[in-house]
Design an enzyme around this catalytic site. Structure first.
Site, mmCIF file in Angstrom:
data_model
loop_
_atom_site.group_PDB
_atom_site.id
_atom_site.type_symbol
_atom_site.label_atom_id
_atom_site.label_comp_id
_atom_site.label_asym_id
_atom_site.label_seq_id
_atom_site.Cartn_x
_atom_site.Cartn_y
_atom_site.Cartn_z
ATOM 1 N N THR A 108 7.870 2.785 47.885
ATOM 2 C CA THR A 108 7.030 1.679 47.440
ATOM 3 C C THR A 108 5.600 2.022 47.765
ATOM 4 O OG1 THR A 108 7.596 0.598 49.489
ATOM 5 C CG2 THR A 108 8.661 -0.215 47.514
ATOM 6 N N THR A 184 8.439 10.660 49.979
ATOM 7 C CA THR A 184 7.782 11.894 50.437
ATOM 8 C C THR A 184 8.750 13.016 50.800
ATOM 9 O OG1 THR A 184 7.644 11.016 52.684
ATOM 10 C CG2 THR A 184 5.708 10.748 51.277
ATOM 11 N N ASP A 185 10.010 12.689 51.148
ATOM 12 C CA ASP A 185 10.889 13.729 51.681
ATOM 13 C C ASP A 185 11.037 14.930 50.757
ATOM 14 O OD1 ASP A 185 11.216 12.393 53.990
ATOM 15 O OD2 ASP A 185 13.402 12.182 53.870
ATOM 16 N N LYS A 263 6.127 19.537 52.982
ATOM 17 C CA LYS A 263 6.056 18.487 54.003
ATOM 18 C C LYS A 263 6.326 19.160 55.340
ATOM 19 C CE LYS A 263 7.715 13.875 55.203
ATOM 20 N NZ LYS A 263 8.636 12.764 54.929
#
Ligand SMILES: [Zn+2]
Lengths: 441, 653
Positions: A108, A184-185, A263
């Site tokens: 979100t 984001t993962d 990441k």
């Protein structure tokens, strides 16, 4: 509305007790236990909570859990009022501004909080986004598209294809840039995938996410989103990129190349780093600063080449001392077309793996070597092990990230079934994923 | 109209400290509720394993953030918060790695709630007869002033519906909560606010009473009683800033004022008195404004650029701003002349309240108004030119500010808003306590608490087993302890109460038991001597328990005379980091040996032979005086007296 939604999260004893008094989430209820009475609004229960407690919000705003026993008395004393959302007046659309499509895939990027029940609801429509982040209306005219609502760990190569097609459709509609909101993962993998699937881009495609959820005042979501929309609307490059915080401060947003981004931290705002490369650009406030001259230029006359197929018959194996080489055999027997080895140092695996590697190559599997060091280039000419592995047919991946290599091979085997063609494509720079020079910083 | 008769009956004079106006608080309808926040003495912070300590000196690293007000489901944004955001307020956080990790930086999710802190909170709750909740849910309470890196404070109710007795009156305890302390503000330059995050996350217990307190003195007594219970747990932090009291105060015909951050317990009655004064005066002003014909519709948002009036001004503040290219903007407040200068409480006038608002909403340095002019280098001529410029009559007040046009407009808008409120009476607001007991405007009172669940912290079930464990080791109730101190240590009631009030009962018992020094001596030192040192301005909070214990062990073993305790303590406070032994040497406080002492006494007797021969036994007190002048602090007075007596006796035989 089903019964389950009305009593979200409740099971067993608590569920039965609430059902008996026909209570719904948001109703005012009163629980009497011995000498104590508790009055408050019925709150949803976490699905991980037990069956014996009912959660209410007291008048002071605090939530507490009250344990239910057969002796507990529960009464419904008031019907809950559903909050009526009154959207603040929408900022006026400025027709002269560039047009940007925001495609959401999950996570979100913007939300509002129902302080009554504690629910956090995503703001996904264009008007929702404008009302939560009104600054967007000064940057671009926004169109939104909800493609998926997925936690990013559930995204697969099939979703990459869908994303690529959705972007192509938006570009065909004439947008000046596309923003993709993503958890984001695995955002780095998706960015790499679209870098290969969308070639000869006329406009930028910018992935964006947040490391702090958007319901909190300290969230990085709004500032990342504004930077992503600004880059999509105005940036001079036309590549697939990722826009995230550059440091822990809310000062600058780094724009990373999709094939070079990883990441590197579980929780920090600046978790995303460009590996073996500089970010393409930096956004500070309403300014875009290009950090390299080496990029594909924005040009609306360019004709997009959409190549959205991916194959899942590619594996990544991380070497570690004591590894059982049978894992390589297993993948080969499963019909894998390519294996990326994440080796040590300059690109090594122990001799105990050699037999299985020889077998894989013999069976026509492409075996490539990246380094688990993350930073730096593999070089398999320095030590015997490297030279021997090359002799076995292992292909060194230069300065390509292991994750990007896997995605690239999935894409390659979506394009061709020829091993020779696959090798040619693998060693060719397609989307900035390989370079001859590694710079100091 | 009850409010009306009240105002007429009481002539309001502003009290100075110690000269309090007696009021009938029952008739005034005074209602006070307390919220006491006390830091707990835990080994870690509430949601991470950092040291719950503050650092001195320069920060190791800083980072810059902006907090963005979150929209509620109803589409609402807190107006004050959004205003701050739009002004571009940025927060610079200062940190060091001893006291902060990624959790405080809001760069890592919180760790599970500290069970050590929870047990202390439950202990205090049970001592106040509160009922622990079955399942504790941590909440996020929206706080957007920058004092929390997240934009919210994590807080949870651990017990409800308690009750304590104060002077025979039952005072309901609405809830006992456990929450994280906020970062501390270290500066503000324009739109950049500095906070230090070392304090962020230190566990705080919050005790909220029902608004049943009816007099200023009672407010002080209730706070004292709660403080005593908290200290009785033996697990609360001590020293300045470790306890903060918030007060909710209202009177009939007035409004609810929330006063934040009263640090000194002794100040509470005064803060309440001043607030009553302030509200009564505001009610009075609103009536008089009505009588003079001031009307809301005359308070127009009409701003005059009066920069020209001050072109040649001698006022340094204005001069400096004009040199920077800023403007002077004025607004007229019809029929307000004389009211802005009216004092509401010592040093705080209606004009001060307007200035505080202007500072908050306009970020200006302050305001000028005609009730205080000519002054500050502003001349009579300038004032009359100003009045002419804005067409102000004799009964009108004029307020002006010098700043950028945008800030000046925001400031004057806030002044107008405050003027409108003055017509109505007392505005609801949150105020901050000043060290002298007065208060200043902080921000508008927030609407309903914006709380939502902290989903990163799993709920904690308070089991029977845990409650039983805490019950079993519940500390002695303060009243019972007082009786025991009097009985076991033969302290008189006054001294025993002082020991309890100072919160040093445990230390007192430890010292008496390990040093064998007389309990009264120990008690006097821990209470009166410490107070005396504090009066002298010594930083007594630096006097650690271990050094105090060391001093008394020295007294017990005869290395330090009990008369020298104050001097030794005072020296140690002035010489941070030095040892007791160094203090004794430096002050020449080493206890005299028996031989040395006898020598001093013999000398005194020898040089006063004639006196002794003349007055015989009566010479004792004079000799005693002479000797003590020389050996004070180096010999025990009882011992000196004994030797002199013995020697004089010998002489007379
Ligand atoms: Zn920490």
């Amino acid at each position: 509305m089903s019964e389950n939604e009305e009593l979200s999260g409740y099971r067993g004893l608590a569920f039965e007790a609430l059902k008996k008094i026909e209570a719904e989430i948001g109703d005012l209820i009163c629980i009497t236990k011995g000498t104590q009475t508790y009055e408050g609004i019925l709150i949803p229960r976490s699905e991980y909570g037990d069956e014996a407690h009912i959660v209410i919000k007291l008048r002071s705003g605090y939530n507490i859990g009250v344990q239910i026993t057969p002796e507990t008395r529960i009464e419904k004393i008031g019907k809950g009022e559903k909050p009526a959302f009154v959207a603040p007046p929408l900022p006026e659309q400025k027709p002269a501004l560039p047009k940007v499509a925001i495609i959401s895939t999950g996570g979100t990027i913007a939300s509002r909080v129902d302080y009554r029940t504690g629910a956090v609801r995503p703001a996904l429509s264009a008007s929702d986004l404008y009302s939560v982040v009104p600054e967007l209306s000064n940057i671009a005219r926004i169109d939104t598209q909800i493609l998926f609502s997925l936690y990013s760990e559930n995204i697969t190569p099939a979703h990459w294809s869908e994303m690529a097609k959705a972007v192509a459709a938006q570009i065909a509609n004439g947008v000046d840039g596309v923003v993709i909101a993503h958890g984001t993962d695995t955002m780095g993998y998706s960015a790499a995938a679209l870098s290969f699937a969308l070639q000869n881009l006329p406009v930028p495609v910018v992935f964006v996410g947040s490391q702090r959820s958007s319901d909190r005042p300290s969230s990085d979501a709004a500032s990342n989103l504004m930077a992503a929309v600004l880059a999509a609307a105005q940036a001079p490059f036309a590549e697939v990129a990722v826009a995230m915080h550059e440091t822990t401060s809310d000062i600058s947003i780094a724009i990373h190349r999709g094939t070079r981004v990883r990441k590197c931290h579980t929780s920090r705002r600046d978790a995303f780093k460009s590996i073996n490369a500089q970010p393409i650009a930096r956004v500070e406030g309403d300014k875009i600063l290009m950090l390299t001259e080496n990029y594909q230029k924005r040009d609306s006359s360019k004709k997009l080449l959409l190549k959205p197929s991916f194959s899942e018959k590619v594996a990544m194996i991380k070497f570690y001392p004591g590894i059982n080489p049978a894992v390589i055999d297993w993948y080969v027997d499963e019909g894998c077309r390519a294996i990326v080895l994440e080796g040590t140092g300059l690109g090594h695996v122990g001799r105990r793996c050699f037999e299985s590697i020889r077998r894989a190559v013999d069976k026509g599997v492409l075996v490539a070597m990246a380094s688990q060091c993350v930073w730096g280039r593999v070089n398999m000419n320095v030590y015997d092990t490297g030279r021997d592995l090359q002799a076995l047919g292992v292909i060194p991946l230069a300065d390509m990230m292991a994750e990007t290599a896997v995605v690239k091979l999935m894409w390659i085997f979506g394009q061709t079934s020829s091993l020779e063609e696959a090798k040619r494509l693998l060693e060719m720079n397609i989307a900035g994923e390989i370079a001859d020079r590694t710079l100091y910083n | 109209m009850p409010g009306k008769s009240l105002i007429e009956r009481y002539t309001i004079e502003l009290p100075t400290k110690g000269d309090h106006v007696r009021m009938n608080y029952e008739e005034i309808g005074l209602k006070v509720g307390l919220e006491i926040h006390q830091q707990l003495d835990t080994s870690t912070k509430l949601f991470c394993s950092c040291k719950p300590e503050l650092f001195k000196g320069e920060p190791e690293f800083t980072f810059l953030r902006r907090l963005r007000p979150t929209q509620s489901e109803l589409g609402q944004i807190d107006p004050a918060a959004y205003f701050e955001f739009q002004k571009g307020v940025r927060v610079l956080y200062e940190a060091d790695s001893e006291t902060s990790c990624l959790v405080e930086m809001d760069e890592e999710p919180p760790h599970p709630l500290s069970i050590e802190a929870l047990e202390i909170a439950l202990t205090a709750a049970l001592m106040m007869n509160a009922k622990p909740v079955d399942e504790i849910h941590t909440m996020r309470k929206t706080v957007i002033d920058g004092s929390n890196t997240t934009g919210f404070q994590r807080t949870c109710v651990v017990a409800l519906n308690g009750e304590i007795k104060v002077g025979g009156k039952r005072v309901p305890i609405q809830h006992v909560s456990l929450e994280e302390d906020a970062a501390r503000k270290t500066g503000e330059e324009g739109t950049l606010i500095r906070y230090r995050i070392d304090r962020l996350g230190i566990p705080l217990i919050e005790i909220a009473t029902a608004p049943v307190i009816n007099t200023p003195e009672e407010a002080g007594e209730v706070a004292l009683a709660i403080g005593k219970i908290l200290r009785a747990t033996g697990k609360v932090r001590r020293g300045l800033g470790t306890i903060r009291q918030d007060l909710n105060i209202s009177i009939a015909g007035g409004a609810l004022t929330e006063i934040k951050g009263v640090q000194e317990l002794e100040l509470i009655p005064l803060v309440v008195e001043y607030e009553v004064q302030r509200q009564l005066n505001l009610i009075k002003i609103s009536r008089e404004l009505g009588q003079t014909g001031a009307r809301e519709e005359d308070l127009q948002e009409e701003f005059y650029d009066v920069t020209e009036v001050f072109r040649e001004t001698q006022c340094k503040v204005i001069r400096k701003s004009l040199d920077k290219g800023q403007r002077v903007l004025a607004v007229k407040l019809p029929k307000f002349s004389g009211f802005l200068g009216r004092e509401l409480m010592p040093g705080i006038r209606l004009g001060t309240e307007m200035a505080d608002r202007a500072r908050f909403w306009g970020r200006v340095g302050g305001i000028f108004h005609t009730d205080e002019l000519p002054a500050y280098g502003i001349t009579v001529q300038e004032v009359s030119m100003l009045k002419k410029h804005v067409d102000a009559g004799e009964k009108d007040a004029v307020v002006f500010v010098v700043d950028t046009l945008e800030n000046a407009k925001d400031a004057l808008r806030a002044v107008l808003e405050r003027a409108r409120e003055a017509l109505k009476g007392v505005p609801e607001e949150t105020r901050a306590a000043n060290p002298d007991g007065t208060t200043r405007y902080m921000r508008p009172r927030p609407g309903a608490a914006r709380m939502y669940p902290e989903t990163d912290i799993p709920p904690i079930q308070v089991t029977e087993q845990l409650i039983r464990k805490i019950f079993a080791s519940l500390p002695e109730p303060p009243e019972q302890k007082l009786q025991r101190l009097m009985k076991d240590y033969r302290l008189n009631q006054k001294l025993a109460s002082q020991v309890m009030d100072a919160g040093v009962a445990e230390l007192f018992e430890t010292i008496v038991n390990e040093s064998k020094v007389s309990p009264t001596t120990v008690a006097v030192f821990l209470t009166e001597t410490v107070k005396a040192l504090k009066r002298e301005g010594a930083p007594v909070e630096r006097l650690s328990e271990s050094i105090i214990r060391e001093m008394f062990r020295a007294v017990g073993s005869g290395e330090l005379a009990k008369e020298a305790l104050q001097d030794a303590a005072s020296w140690l406070l002035r010489n941070e980091g030095r040892s007791l032994k160094e203090a004794i040497d430096a002050l020449g406080l080493r206890t005299l040996s028996m031989d040395e002492l006898e020598e001093v006494i013999d000398k005194a007797i020898a040089s006063n032979k004639s006196l002794i021969e003349k007055s015989g036994g009566k010479a004792f007190s004079q000799i005693m005086g002479i000797v003590m002048r020389e050996v004070r602090g180096r010999a025990n007075a009882d011992l000196v007296s004994e030797i002199i007596r013995r020697k004089l006796q010998k002489l007379s035989f």
